[in-house]
Structure formats: C-alpha cells, structure tokens
Design an enzyme around this catalytic site. Structure first.
Site, mmCIF file in Angstrom:
data_model
loop_
_atom_site.group_PDB
_atom_site.id
_atom_site.type_symbol
_atom_site.label_atom_id
_atom_site.label_comp_id
_atom_site.label_asym_id
_atom_site.label_seq_id
_atom_site.Cartn_x
_atom_site.Cartn_y
_atom_site.Cartn_z
ATOM 1 N N SER A 151 0.839 -1.205 0.000
ATOM 2 C CA SER A 151 0.000 0.000 0.000
ATOM 3 C C SER A 151 0.871 1.251 0.000
ATOM 4 O O SER A 151 1.717 1.429 0.883
ATOM 5 C CB SER A 151 -0.880 0.014 1.251
ATOM 6 O OG SER A 151 -1.343 1.334 1.482
ATOM 7 N N MET A 172 -9.045 7.696 -0.553
ATOM 8 C CA MET A 172 -9.923 8.031 0.571
ATOM 9 C C MET A 172 -10.502 9.432 0.363
ATOM 10 O O MET A 172 -9.795 10.325 -0.103
ATOM 11 C CB MET A 172 -9.132 7.995 1.870
ATOM 12 C CG MET A 172 -8.507 6.640 2.150
ATOM 13 S SD MET A 172 -7.559 6.667 3.687
ATOM 14 C CE MET A 172 -6.891 5.000 3.670
ATOM 15 N N MET A 211 -10.994 -6.519 5.022
ATOM 16 C CA MET A 211 -10.294 -5.528 5.849
ATOM 17 C C MET A 211 -9.995 -6.121 7.221
ATOM 18 O O MET A 211 -10.898 -6.628 7.890
ATOM 19 C CB MET A 211 -11.148 -4.259 6.005
ATOM 20 C CG MET A 211 -11.382 -3.486 4.725
ATOM 21 S SD MET A 211 -9.880 -3.030 3.878
ATOM 22 C CE MET A 211 -9.174 -1.891 5.072
ATOM 23 N N MET A 239 -12.136 3.870 -1.116
ATOM 24 C CA MET A 239 -12.851 4.102 0.139
ATOM 25 C C MET A 239 -13.530 5.466 0.020
ATOM 26 O O MET A 239 -13.182 6.449 0.689
ATOM 27 C CB MET A 239 -11.877 4.058 1.328
ATOM 28 C CG MET A 239 -11.353 2.654 1.599
ATOM 29 S SD MET A 239 -9.839 2.597 2.577
ATOM 30 C CE MET A 239 -8.634 2.816 1.249
ATOM 31 N N HIS A 254 -8.086 0.687 -4.299
ATOM 32 C CA HIS A 254 -9.048 0.445 -3.214
ATOM 33 C C HIS A 254 -9.812 1.739 -2.970
ATOM 34 O O HIS A 254 -9.275 2.686 -2.382
ATOM 35 C CB HIS A 254 -8.267 -0.001 -1.970
ATOM 36 C CG HIS A 254 -9.120 -0.255 -0.774
ATOM 37 N ND1 HIS A 254 -8.586 -0.449 0.480
ATOM 38 C CD2 HIS A 254 -10.465 -0.337 -0.628
ATOM 39 C CE1 HIS A 254 -9.561 -0.644 1.348
ATOM 40 N NE2 HIS A 254 -10.726 -0.588 0.695
ATOM 41 N N ASP A 284 -6.196 -6.940 4.087
ATOM 42 C CA ASP A 284 -5.680 -5.576 4.058
ATOM 43 C C ASP A 284 -5.782 -4.898 5.426
ATOM 44 O O ASP A 284 -6.867 -4.623 5.914
ATOM 45 C CB ASP A 284 -6.521 -4.772 3.040
ATOM 46 C CG ASP A 284 -6.054 -3.348 2.870
ATOM 47 O OD1 ASP A 284 -6.750 -2.595 2.175
ATOM 48 O OD2 ASP A 284 -4.997 -2.990 3.435
ATOM 49 N N HIS A 303 -0.959 -1.331 -4.325
ATOM 50 C CA HIS A 303 -2.248 -1.071 -3.671
ATOM 51 C C HIS A 303 -2.379 0.431 -3.440
ATOM 52 O O HIS A 303 -1.611 1.031 -2.683
ATOM 53 C CB HIS A 303 -2.311 -1.831 -2.343
ATOM 54 C CG HIS A 303 -3.666 -1.795 -1.690
ATOM 55 N ND1 HIS A 303 -4.711 -2.606 -2.053
ATOM 56 C CD2 HIS A 303 -4.125 -1.013 -0.688
ATOM 57 C CE1 HIS A 303 -5.753 -2.334 -1.296
ATOM 58 N NE2 HIS A 303 -5.428 -1.381 -0.444
ATOM 59 N N ASP A 357 -4.592 3.331 -2.032
ATOM 60 C CA ASP A 357 -5.719 3.615 -1.123
ATOM 61 C C ASP A 357 -6.294 4.988 -1.403
ATOM 62 O O ASP A 357 -5.672 6.005 -1.106
ATOM 63 C CB ASP A 357 -5.238 3.533 0.331
ATOM 64 C CG ASP A 357 -5.048 2.098 0.775
ATOM 65 O OD1 ASP A 357 -3.971 1.783 1.321
ATOM 66 O OD2 ASP A 357 -5.976 1.298 0.570
#
Ligand code: DX5
Ligand code: ZN
Length: 219
Positions: A9, A38, A138, A69, A67, A176, A34, A36
């Site tokens: 990540s 957000m 998660m 979010m 990913h 993760d 990965h 992330d």
C-alpha cells in the site's frame, strides 16, 4: 493453490516521492501496487484521486490495485478506470446498487473487487461472489495505515475460502490492514492469496522493500 501475491500500500510511502516509491516497489518484487483512495467522507482521511493515479501509472508497469474508500462511489468508477486502475475495489456500503457498480467496472474491462470492513458480514456480498474477481477483507477499520491487525477477521477469510471451494469459484482473497511478519502466515493459511501491506513493507528492516516483500511471501 493460488500463488501468494504482495500488493504494497502506497499509503505508507513518502508522498513527496511517490513516483520513485512505486519504482522501488516494482524493483523490490511487488506483484501489484495497492492504491488507497480516501475521500474524508466514507473514511475519516483524504488521500489521492485520478490525476495522481494517472501520473503514477507512467512510472510503473505492474498493475494498480485501487481500493476506493469513497462514497458515493458509482459516479467515480469511470474516472478511476480512465486514470489507469487495473483492479477497482469498492465497498458495498458505498453504492446504492452493488450489482450496477460491479457491472459498470466489468463493462470497462477492469477487474472488480468488493471489500468487507471488519464488522461487515459475507452475506452482504454472497450473491455477487460469482460475478467478482476479488474480495478484499479488511483487517483494520479503513482510513489509516499502521493500525493493529484484527485477528478475528481470519474466521471470515476461512468462511469465504470454504464458499469459494464448495462452489468452485475463482475470486482472489485479499487481506488488508496490519499485515506483518507475525500474522502473514495465518492469513495465508486461512485462505488469503493476496496480502496488502504498507507499514511492514516500507518501514521494516530499515526500509529494505525487497527483503520485506520476500519475507511476507516466504513466512
Ligand atoms: C487502510 C488501507 C490499508 C492500509 C494498509 O484503510 O486500506 O491498505 O493502508 O496499511 P498497513 O499495512 O500499514 O496497515
Ligand atoms: Zn487498502
């Protein structure tokens, strides 16, 4: 038995050097990156969006495991696909219609992942398992790197693995959050075949990425 893959990540990377950091990951043997994303709404943190992913994509030849979010997520799927995401993982709670969002990602010829937070049950996605490429379990509450692994989610990994084997399905099981050298083996034994790791890959062994990736794979 699926090959164990490591998806580091970049949330734990030096954000002032992201291009160089993903090059280090690729050279260090990462199987994918990965990313992330957000939005400060679905999770209490804000990171990067499509323009940064597009810029980073030029510096990397391995797949971007994105990913999301973010909520609402459906209207942004196209933008992350255009930016270069190869796998687009969404949270079921972030869309009004999970089926439509899955179909949208597939229509863009991207791999589709669905993520379950620690308190989210498999029933939330059971009916979609044959349509998706990846389930992201998660093992922390999403929002931040460096959190403590929640071992109770391993029961969910085991249950998912059973459903997969009993129904001859082929989705990847990715785990993760808080993955380190002490818990990676139990994650693999439970049935995960893709390990996400930020802190352990970037910070352990004086930041020796290659060594850390190999250690996670070989434990
Ligand atoms: C948390 C992210 C994770 C996290 C992993 O919301 O989805 O990918 O960055 O980082 P570590 O390995 O440090 O827990
Ligand atoms: Zn993540």
């Amino acid at each position: 038995m699926k090959k164990i893959k490591i998806s580091p990540s970049i949330l734990s990377a030096d954000f002032s050097q992201l291009g160089n950091e993903i090059k280090r990951l690729e050279e260090g043997g990462a199987d994918m990156i990965h990313v992330d994303v957000m939005d400060g709404h679905f999770v209490p943190n804000l990171t990067i969006g499509p323009p940064v992913i597009k810029a980073l994509k030029k510096h990397c030849s391995i797949k971007f495991d994105v990913h999301l979010m973010i909520a609402p997520v459906h209207r942004y799927i196209q933008a992350y696909s255009d930016a270069g995401a190869d796998i687009i993982t969404i949270h079921p709670e972030a869309t009004d219609n999970l089926e439509n969002s899955i179909l949208k990602i597939k229509s863009l010829n991207k791999k589709v992942g669905v993520s379950l937070n620690p308190n989210s049950k498999i029933d939330l996605i059971r009916d979609y398992l044959e349509k998706i490429d990846l389930v992201l379990i998660m093992s922390v509450n999403p929002g931040f790197g460096g959190q403590k692994f929640m071992p109770e989610v391993l029961n969910k990994v085991k249950e998912l693995k059973e459903i997969q084997s009993q129904n001859n399905m082929n989705f990847d099981i990715e785990i993760d959050g808080g993955i380190n050298f002490d818990n990676c083996q139990s994650a693999i034994e439970a049935g995960a075949n893709i390990l996400v790791s930020g802190t352990t890959v970037f910070k352990s062994n004086n930041g020796d990425i290659k060594k850390n990736i190999n250690l996670l794979k070989s434990k």
